[in-house]
Structures are given as structure tokens and as C-alpha cells.
Write a protein that holds these residues in place. Structure first.
Motif, PDB file in Angstrom:
ATOM      1  N   ALA A   1       0.801  -1.234   0.000  1.00 34.32           N
ATOM      2  CA  ALA A   1       0.000   0.000   0.000  1.00 34.32           C
ATOM      3  C   ALA A   1       0.833   1.282   0.000  1.00 34.32           C
ATOM      4  O   ALA A   1       0.354   2.325   0.439  1.00 34.32           O
ATOM      5  CB  ALA A   1      -0.975   0.007   1.186  1.00 34.32           C
ATOM      6  N   GLN A   2       2.055   1.213  -0.518  1.00 33.73           N
ATOM      7  CA  GLN A   2       2.908   2.396  -0.491  1.00 33.73           C
ATOM      8  C   GLN A   2       3.013   3.115  -1.834  1.00 33.73           C
ATOM      9  O   GLN A   2       3.157   4.327  -1.871  1.00 33.73           O
ATOM     10  CB  GLN A   2       4.332   2.006  -0.043  1.00 33.73           C
ATOM     11  N   CYS A   3       2.971   2.382  -2.954  1.00 31.76           N
ATOM     12  CA  CYS A   3       3.340   3.024  -4.223  1.00 31.76           C
ATOM     13  C   CYS A   3       2.156   3.448  -5.090  1.00 31.76           C
ATOM     14  O   CYS A   3       2.276   4.359  -5.895  1.00 31.76           O
ATOM     15  CB  CYS A   3       4.237   2.086  -5.034  1.00 31.76           C
ATOM     16  N   GLY A   4       1.016   2.788  -4.949  1.00 32.62           N
ATOM     17  CA  GLY A   4      -0.176   3.169  -5.717  1.00 32.62           C
ATOM     18  C   GLY A   4      -0.264   2.575  -7.115  1.00 32.62           C
ATOM     19  O   GLY A   4      -1.226   2.847  -7.837  1.00 32.62           O
TER      20      GLY A   4
ATOM     21  N   CYS B   1      -3.642  -3.987  -3.771  1.00 31.53           N
ATOM     22  CA  CYS B   1      -2.696  -5.009  -3.292  1.00 31.53           C
ATOM     23  C   CYS B   1      -2.926  -5.381  -1.838  1.00 31.53           C
ATOM     24  O   CYS B   1      -2.433  -6.415  -1.383  1.00 31.53           O
ATOM     25  CB  CYS B   1      -1.250  -4.560  -3.487  1.00 31.53           C
TER      26      CYS B   1
END
Ligand code: FES
Ligand code: FES
Length: 151
Positions: free
Chosen positions: A43-46, A60
Motif C-alpha cells: 500500500a505504499q506506491c499506488g 494489493c
């Protein structure tokens, strides 16, 4: 395993998968919609952004069992012919470089513009937390503003 009835890009799909399976895996590996990308898985990059209802969601980390009856839209279903205003602005401004992050960027931008057609720089910064390793951020902002200016 469990059975889930999903509506994705206006089409019904029945899948038999683990309830914990992230929606991204269902989209890519079970249904074969590979426009939504895997980047970090945390859940960090999008890169995996899709719409669930009207919200931009990082698929994700979104279990398929949480989708319920909400409609899912992926990059493949954002418009019939790639002519959503955000897609057109992306093309006109030539936003992508390698392109890997761009389906997620477009889905995040489309959700932002739906709820706020004229976002300020600050609002864009706040909403657009997707990462681009090619650093296309300036063009992304310009494209979002261009869509806003045409509404
Ligand atoms: S792959 Fe989902 S946020 Fe990075
Ligand atoms: S265009 Fe290459 S990662 Fe964004």
C-alpha cells in the motif's frame, strides 16, 4: 476457498478464491486484467490503484472479501476507448516515461477529479501519493490541472 460475485468494469465475474486474496491478484491472475500493476504490495506506491465505488483503492492490500457488492473499475474500464478526460490529458501532455506507475496514477487522478474537479496544488499533493520512479510528478500535476480547466 469461497465464491465471490464481482462486478468489474460493468461485467459480472464469479471467482473461487481465498477470502484473504488481495483484489489485485484476483484482477491480474484470476481474471487476466493486467493493466493494474504490482509495485510494492504494501500500500505504499499506488501502482495497483483501482476504483471501488467512487474511491481510489490500493488493491494489493484489499481483500477480495471486502469488495461486497461495490462496483470495481480498473484502468481497462475507465473509458470505452481510452478517451476519459484524464487519459486524454495524459496523452496531450505526454505524461508517462516508462509507464509502469501510470495506470495507478490515472485512476488516482480520475477519483480525485470526480470528487474535486478543480483541485489546488495542495489538494493534488495530498491526494496523489502514488510513487513514480521516473519522477513524472510535474507533468502529472499539469495534466490534472488541464482536466480541471476544461470542466
Ligand atoms: S502495489 Fe499496491 S500500493 Fe504498491
Ligand atoms: S513513468 Fe516510470 S515509474 Fe512512473
Amino acid at each position: 476457498m469461497a465464491t465471490f460475485n464481482l462486478t468489474i468494469n460493468g461485467k459480472k465475474h464469479t471467482v473461487d478464491v481465498s477470502p484473504q486474496m488481495p483484489l489485485l491478484w484476483v484482477l491480474r491472475d484470476v481474471i487476466g486484467l493486467t493493466g493494474t500493476k504490482f509495485g510494492c504490495g504494501i500500500a505504499q506506491c499506488g501502482a495497483c490503484t483501482v476504483h471501488i465505488g467512487n474511491a481510489a483503492v490500493r488493491s494489493c492490500v484489499y481483500p477480495v472479501s471486502s469488495v461486497g457488492t461495490e462496483k470495481v473499475i480498473t484502468i481497462e474500464g475507465l473509458s470505452a476507448n481510452g478517451d476519459h478526460p484524464v487519459q486524454k490529458a495524459w496523452e496531450e501532455i505526454d505524461v508517462p516515461q516508462c509507464g509502469y506507475c501510470q495506470s495507478g496514477q490515472i485512476m488516482a487522478a480520475a477519483a480525485l477529479l470526480k470528487s474535486n474537479p478543480h483541485p489546488t496544488d495542495e489538494e493534488i499533493n495530498e491526494a496523489m501519493t502514488n510513487i513514480c520512479r521516473c519522477a513524472t510528478y510535474t507533468r502529472i500535476k499539469k495534466a490534472i490541472k488541464q482536466v480541471g480547466a476544461k470542466v
